[in-house]
Design a protein around this motif. Structure first.
Motif, short mmCIF file in Angstrom:
data_model
loop_
_atom_site.label_atom_id
_atom_site.label_comp_id
_atom_site.label_asym_id
_atom_site.label_seq_id
_atom_site.Cartn_x
_atom_site.Cartn_y
_atom_site.Cartn_z
N ASN A 1 -6.40 -2.20 10.40
CA ASN A 1 -6.07 -3.40 9.64
C ASN A 1 -5.85 -3.08 8.17
O ASN A 1 -4.96 -3.65 7.52
N ASP A 2 -6.67 -2.17 7.61
CA ASP A 2 -6.49 -1.77 6.22
C ASP A 2 -5.14 -1.11 6.01
O ASP A 2 -4.43 -1.39 5.04
N MET A 3 -4.78 -0.21 6.92
CA MET A 3 -3.50 0.49 6.82
C MET A 3 -2.34 -0.50 6.88
O MET A 3 -1.39 -0.42 6.10
N GLN A 4 -2.43 -1.43 7.81
CA GLN A 4 -1.36 -2.40 7.97
C GLN A 4 -1.24 -3.29 6.74
O GLN A 4 -0.15 -3.59 6.28
N ARG A 5 -2.40 -3.72 6.21
CA ARG A 5 -2.41 -4.58 5.03
C ARG A 5 -1.71 -3.90 3.87
O ARG A 5 -0.90 -4.50 3.16
N VAL A 6 -2.03 -2.61 3.67
CA VAL A 6 -1.43 -1.88 2.56
C VAL A 6 0.07 -1.68 2.79
O VAL A 6 0.89 -1.85 1.89
N SER A 7 0.44 -1.32 4.00
CA SER A 7 1.85 -1.03 4.29
C SER A 7 2.73 -2.26 4.16
O SER A 7 3.94 -2.14 3.95
N GLU A 8 2.14 -3.44 4.27
CA GLU A 8 2.92 -4.68 4.22
C GLU A 8 3.03 -5.27 2.83
O GLU A 8 3.65 -6.31 2.64
N ILE A 9 2.43 -4.63 1.83
CA ILE A 9 2.55 -5.12 0.45
C ILE A 9 3.99 -4.93 0.00
O ILE A 9 4.55 -3.83 0.06
N ALA A 10 4.60 -6.00 -0.47
CA ALA A 10 6.04 -5.99 -0.76
C ALA A 10 6.39 -5.20 -2.02
O ALA A 10 7.36 -4.42 -2.02
N LYS B 1 -0.60 1.45 -5.51
CA LYS B 1 -1.95 1.30 -6.06
C LYS B 1 -2.95 0.99 -4.97
O LYS B 1 -4.06 1.52 -4.95
N ALA B 2 -2.57 0.09 -4.05
CA ALA B 2 -3.46 -0.25 -2.94
C ALA B 2 -3.74 0.97 -2.07
O ALA B 2 -4.87 1.16 -1.60
N ALA B 3 -2.73 1.81 -1.88
CA ALA B 3 -2.92 3.03 -1.09
C ALA B 3 -3.88 3.99 -1.79
O ALA B 3 -4.76 4.59 -1.16
N ILE B 4 -3.72 4.12 -3.11
CA ILE B 4 -4.62 4.99 -3.88
C ILE B 4 -6.06 4.48 -3.78
O ILE B 4 -7.00 5.26 -3.57
N ASP B 5 -6.25 3.17 -3.94
CA ASP B 5 -7.59 2.59 -3.88
C ASP B 5 -8.21 2.78 -2.50
O ASP B 5 -9.41 3.10 -2.38
N LEU B 6 -7.40 2.60 -1.46
CA LEU B 6 -7.92 2.75 -0.10
C LEU B 6 -8.26 4.20 0.19
O LEU B 6 -9.28 4.49 0.84
N ALA C 1 -9.33 6.36 -1.98
CA ALA C 1 -10.58 6.63 -2.68
C ALA C 1 -11.77 6.11 -1.88
O ALA C 1 -12.81 6.77 -1.78
N THR C 2 -11.60 4.93 -1.28
CA THR C 2 -12.66 4.37 -0.44
C THR C 2 -12.93 5.26 0.76
O THR C 2 -14.09 5.58 1.07
N TYR C 3 -11.86 5.68 1.43
CA TYR C 3 -12.02 6.54 2.60
C TYR C 3 -12.64 7.89 2.23
O TYR C 3 -13.47 8.43 2.96
N GLN C 4 -12.24 8.44 1.09
CA GLN C 4 -12.80 9.71 0.65
C GLN C 4 -14.30 9.59 0.39
O GLN C 4 -15.07 10.50 0.68
N GLY C 5 -14.69 8.44 -0.16
CA GLY C 5 -16.12 8.19 -0.36
C GLY C 5 -16.86 8.13 0.96
O GLY C 5 -17.97 8.66 1.09
#
Length: 281
Positions: free
Chosen positions: A3-12, A19-24, A26-30
């Protein structure tokens, strides 16, 4: 995750999507860091229980050599003592000396506490944790209801902290002719050598205390004098792994004594002066 991946990929908007991909990421790396810490701790516990590397390898479906690699990969287990993300260190602030209220004095921290932050920052960096500090205003108001939080502030500087400390039935700050620490269970007082004979020593309090919202804990460090907190930080630098094995992330408190160089204020020695009092069953 999907769901996270889809949400980011659908940002227009492309820049917003980046930016959303970078933030996500960082979260995953944590999460990966914390999972590697958990894995390392679990392997160490399995070995401590008597399992051989060959037995662990068979259970995990990997080679014995791979178990050896996993046992040393990732942050050390004691990283969890401080948290899983950016650590905030709150330092007690005082008004600038020599300024009247009309001059709007700024809140400043003593040299010893800035040294404490620098020592903690280096300790945390070695465990792949970043740190930042904030100054508690002279009013003593500090938000205790957050994760990954260390407070270095004497109870006389913060009524909120003093209130939380009253919940410790074992150890307590008290004041008569001078501030001192009391082990209520043992019926023993710990007075700073600085106040008794002027020698270069002090005592500090170390504990994990409950947040006001009841949803977690924070680490608390304070000395009878400012240098006493340095002694506690010195103790953590040299005994963190052992301390973590004893208390993990459960609530506790203990007292630390220290000796220091009166010229440089460098702590030379620190040790535990009381048992580790556990606050939970």
């Amino acid at each position: 995750m999907d769901n996270d991946m889809q949400r980011v990929s659908e940002i227009a908007v492309p820049v917003d999507r980046a930016k959303a991909a970078i933030d996500l990421m960082a979260t995953y790396q944590g999460w990966v860091l914390e999972l590697s810490r958990i894995r390392r701790e679990a392997i160490e516990e399995a070995q401590a229980s008597g399992m051989t590397q060959a037995e662990i390898a068979k259970k995990l479906g990997v080679s014995r050599g791979r178990v050896g690699q996993l046992a040393s990969a990732g942050p050390p287990p004691e990283r969890a003592f401080f948290g899983t993300d950016l650590v905030t260190v709150s330092l007690g602030g005082k008004y600038e000396a020599g300024k009247s209220p009309e001059q709007k004095p700024s809140a400043v921290v003593v040299r010893e506490d800035l040294d404490n932050f620098e020592h903690l920052r280096k300790l945390l960096a070695g465990m792949k944790l970043e740190a930042q500090y904030e100054v508690i205003p002279p009013s003593g108001i500090v938000n205790l209801n957050r994760e990954n939080h260390v407070v270095i502030c004497g109870p006389r500087l913060s009524p909120i902290v003093a209130q939380v400390l009253e919940g410790d039935d074992n150890l307590r700050f008290e004041k008569d002719r001078a501030w001192h620490l009391v082990d209520r269970r043992a019926g023993k007082e710990y007075r700073s050598p600085m106040d008794e004979d002027g020698s270069a020593g002090d005592f500090g309090y170390l504990g994990r205390l409950p947040r006001l919202d009841g949803r977690g804990t924070f680490l608390y460090v304070a000395g009878i004098h400012a240098i006493g907190a340095n002694g506690v930080v010195h103790y953590l630098e040299n005994n963190l792994a052992e301390l973590y094995r004893e208390v993990r992330t459960r609530r506790f408190s203990t007292l630390i004594s220290c000796r220091y160089d009166p010229d440089t204020l460098e702590v030379l020695e620190s040790r535990r002066s009381t048992p580790l009092y556990r606050h939970e069953g």
